[in-house]
Design a protein around this motif. Structure first.
Motif, PDB file in Angstrom:
ATOM      1  N   PHE A   1      -7.351   8.774  10.001  1.00  0.00           N
ATOM      2  CA  PHE A   1      -6.909   8.767   8.861  1.00  0.00           C
ATOM      3  C   PHE A   1      -7.634   9.945   8.073  1.00  0.00           C
ATOM      4  CE2 PHE A   1      -5.599   4.623   9.934  1.00  0.00           C
ATOM      5  CZ  PHE A   1      -4.613   4.170   9.109  1.00  0.00           C
TER       6      PHE A   1
ATOM      7  N   ALA B   1       0.745   5.076   8.413  1.00  0.00           N
ATOM      8  CA  ALA B   1       1.243   3.999   7.343  1.00  0.00           C
ATOM      9  C   ALA B   1       1.963   3.029   8.205  1.00  0.00           C
ATOM     10  CB  ALA B   1       2.513   4.624   6.533  1.00  0.00           C
TER      11      ALA B   1
ATOM     12  N   TYR C   1       0.756  -1.250  -0.090  1.00  0.00           N
ATOM     13  CA  TYR C   1      -0.092  -0.065   0.061  1.00  0.00           C
ATOM     14  C   TYR C   1       0.832   1.360   0.073  1.00  0.00           C
ATOM     15  CZ  TYR C   1      -3.481  -3.396   1.308  1.00  0.00           C
ATOM     16  OH  TYR C   1      -4.355  -4.305   1.448  1.00  0.00           O
TER      17      TYR C   1
ATOM     18  N   LEU D   1      -5.739   5.776   0.848  1.00  0.00           N
ATOM     19  CA  LEU D   1      -4.839   4.632   0.621  1.00  0.00           C
ATOM     20  C   LEU D   1      -4.901   4.026  -0.879  1.00  0.00           C
ATOM     21  CD1 LEU D   1      -3.270   2.680   2.505  1.00  0.00           C
ATOM     22  CD2 LEU D   1      -5.300   1.231   2.895  1.00  0.00           C
TER      23      LEU D   1
ATOM     24  N   LEU E   1     -10.817   2.232   2.995  1.00  0.00           N
ATOM     25  CA  LEU E   1     -10.366   1.898   4.201  1.00  0.00           C
ATOM     26  C   LEU E   1     -10.746   0.560   5.154  1.00  0.00           C
ATOM     27  CD1 LEU E   1      -9.805   5.582   5.513  1.00  0.00           C
ATOM     28  CD2 LEU E   1      -7.791   3.982   4.795  1.00  0.00           C
TER      29      LEU E   1
ATOM     30  N   LEU F   1       0.401   5.609   1.225  1.00  0.00           N
ATOM     31  CA  LEU F   1      -0.396   6.713   1.725  1.00  0.00           C
ATOM     32  C   LEU F   1      -0.311   7.756   0.869  1.00  0.00           C
ATOM     33  CD1 LEU F   1      -2.474   6.559   4.147  1.00  0.00           C
ATOM     34  CD2 LEU F   1      -0.676   7.504   5.606  1.00  0.00           C
TER      35      LEU F   1
ATOM     36  N   VAL G   1      -1.197   0.933   9.090  1.00  0.00           N
ATOM     37  CA  VAL G   1      -1.660   0.113   7.702  1.00  0.00           C
ATOM     38  C   VAL G   1      -0.859  -1.214   7.643  1.00  0.00           C
ATOM     39  CG1 VAL G   1      -1.748  -0.161   5.303  1.00  0.00           C
ATOM     40  CG2 VAL G   1      -2.422   1.891   6.361  1.00  0.00           C
TER      41      VAL G   1
ATOM     42  N   SER H   1     -10.154   7.614  -1.185  1.00  0.00           N
ATOM     43  CA  SER H   1      -9.573   7.092  -0.002  1.00  0.00           C
ATOM     44  C   SER H   1      -8.089   7.428  -0.131  1.00  0.00           C
ATOM     45  CB  SER H   1      -9.418   5.637   0.248  1.00  0.00           C
ATOM     46  OG  SER H   1      -8.822   4.988   0.987  1.00  0.00           O
TER      47      SER H   1
ATOM     48  N   CYS I   1       3.558  -0.407   3.553  1.00  0.00           N
ATOM     49  CA  CYS I   1       2.843   0.611   3.349  1.00  0.00           C
ATOM     50  C   CYS I   1       3.982   1.622   3.170  1.00  0.00           C
ATOM     51  CB  CYS I   1       1.790   0.804   4.340  1.00  0.00           C
ATOM     52  SG  CYS I   1       0.952   2.405   3.614  1.00  0.00           S
TER      53      CYS I   1
ATOM     54  N   TYR J   1       4.901   5.839   2.432  1.00  0.00           N
ATOM     55  CA  TYR J   1       4.082   7.336   2.424  1.00  0.00           C
ATOM     56  C   TYR J   1       4.803   8.272   1.453  1.00  0.00           C
ATOM     57  CZ  TYR J   1       2.959  11.695   4.932  1.00  0.00           C
ATOM     58  OH  TYR J   1       2.573  12.777   5.317  1.00  0.00           O
TER      59      TYR J   1
END
Length: 257
Positions: free
Chosen positions: A147, A191, A109, A122, A133, A111, A194, A120, A202, A204
């Protein structure tokens, strides 16, 4: 994304203020669970129904198993205001918004958000498509309000620094661009959450708008660990830098492109 309508039928006498309060509480719970996209939902009264126009990230967004505890409680409280449980009517796909990630299980993922994004925050690492999410599976006892509130602050600062007649442009840009700004500290903590929820990497996104020296921009080091992080090919056509150790991605400063 899907345009839809929620219809709350009157079960008994009520007041507009009481009905509005309970409908708002329910919609807010859905927002903070990532089940609704946006902040404003026109609501009107027709015949014996209150009707709210909403945007869903996916067709299955309002299935009961996706509700947080807050959402379950808000749903159960609707009869207290003389309202039925809502009936959902899908009106069609929203042609003006991004499509939700098609991955049954993303490999990782990212962010990411900006002032223009009403999706979203994400993203899927495979398709760079928004991931609702609620699909993270954090459990029904919590939601993703942190978030959403981080996203709102990020978008507000991004819009300030993007305007031609800018107010506090450097303050806004610094909050977005500096690794250790409060905004980015919050984002990186999210992050990590997540990763905890999903068990997957995840990244960022660290915004880069301006540079003191464009000639050195392509050779800049990762601000987290100081190592080389330039990619041979841009990632998703947006990111020229990625550090797998620090879980950061960034771009050549927009002013230098």
């Amino acid at each position: 994304m899907w345009l839809a309508e929620l219809r709350f039928r009157l079960l008994s006498d009520t007041s507009y203020s009481l009905a509005e309060q309970h409908i708002r509480q329910y919609l807010e719970a859905l927002i903070f669970q990532g089940q609704l996209i946006g902040r404003e939902f026109p609501t009107y009264f027709a015949d014996d129904h209150f009707c709210s126009r909403i945007i869903l990230p996916a067709e299955d967004a309002l299935k009961p198993q996706h509700h947080s505890l807050r959402g379950q409680q808000a749903l159960a409280a609707l009869p207290e205001a003389g309202l039925s449980y809502p009936k959902l009517q899908l009106l069609g796909q929203d042609l003006m918004s991004s499509h939700t990630d098609p991955c049954p299980s993303a490999t990782g993922y990212l962010l990411f958000t900006n002032f223009a994004e009403q999706v979203s925050p994400l993203r899927c690492c495979d398709h760079f498509a928004p991931v609702p999410l609620y699909r993270l599976g954090a459990g029904s006892t919590t939601d993703y309000e942190d978030f959403i509130r981080w996203q709102l602050q990020y978008q507000a600062l991004d819009e300030i620094q993007m305007q031609q007649q800018r107010v506090l442009p450097k303050s806004a840009e610094n909050a977005l661009q500096q690794l250790h700004s409060k905004l980015n500290q919050q984002g990186r903590q999210l992050a990590r959450r997540v990763e905890k929820f999903s068990g997957k990497t995840c990244y960022y996104y660290l915004y880069s708008g301006s540079s003191p020296d464009c000639s050195l921009e392509s050779s800049k080091a990762c601000p987290g660990c100081g190592l080389t992080w330039q990619l041979s090919d841009s990632w998703h056509g947006l990111f020229q830098f990625r550090c797998d150790h620090c879980r950061l991605v960034s771009n050549i400063a927009w002013d230098c492109q």
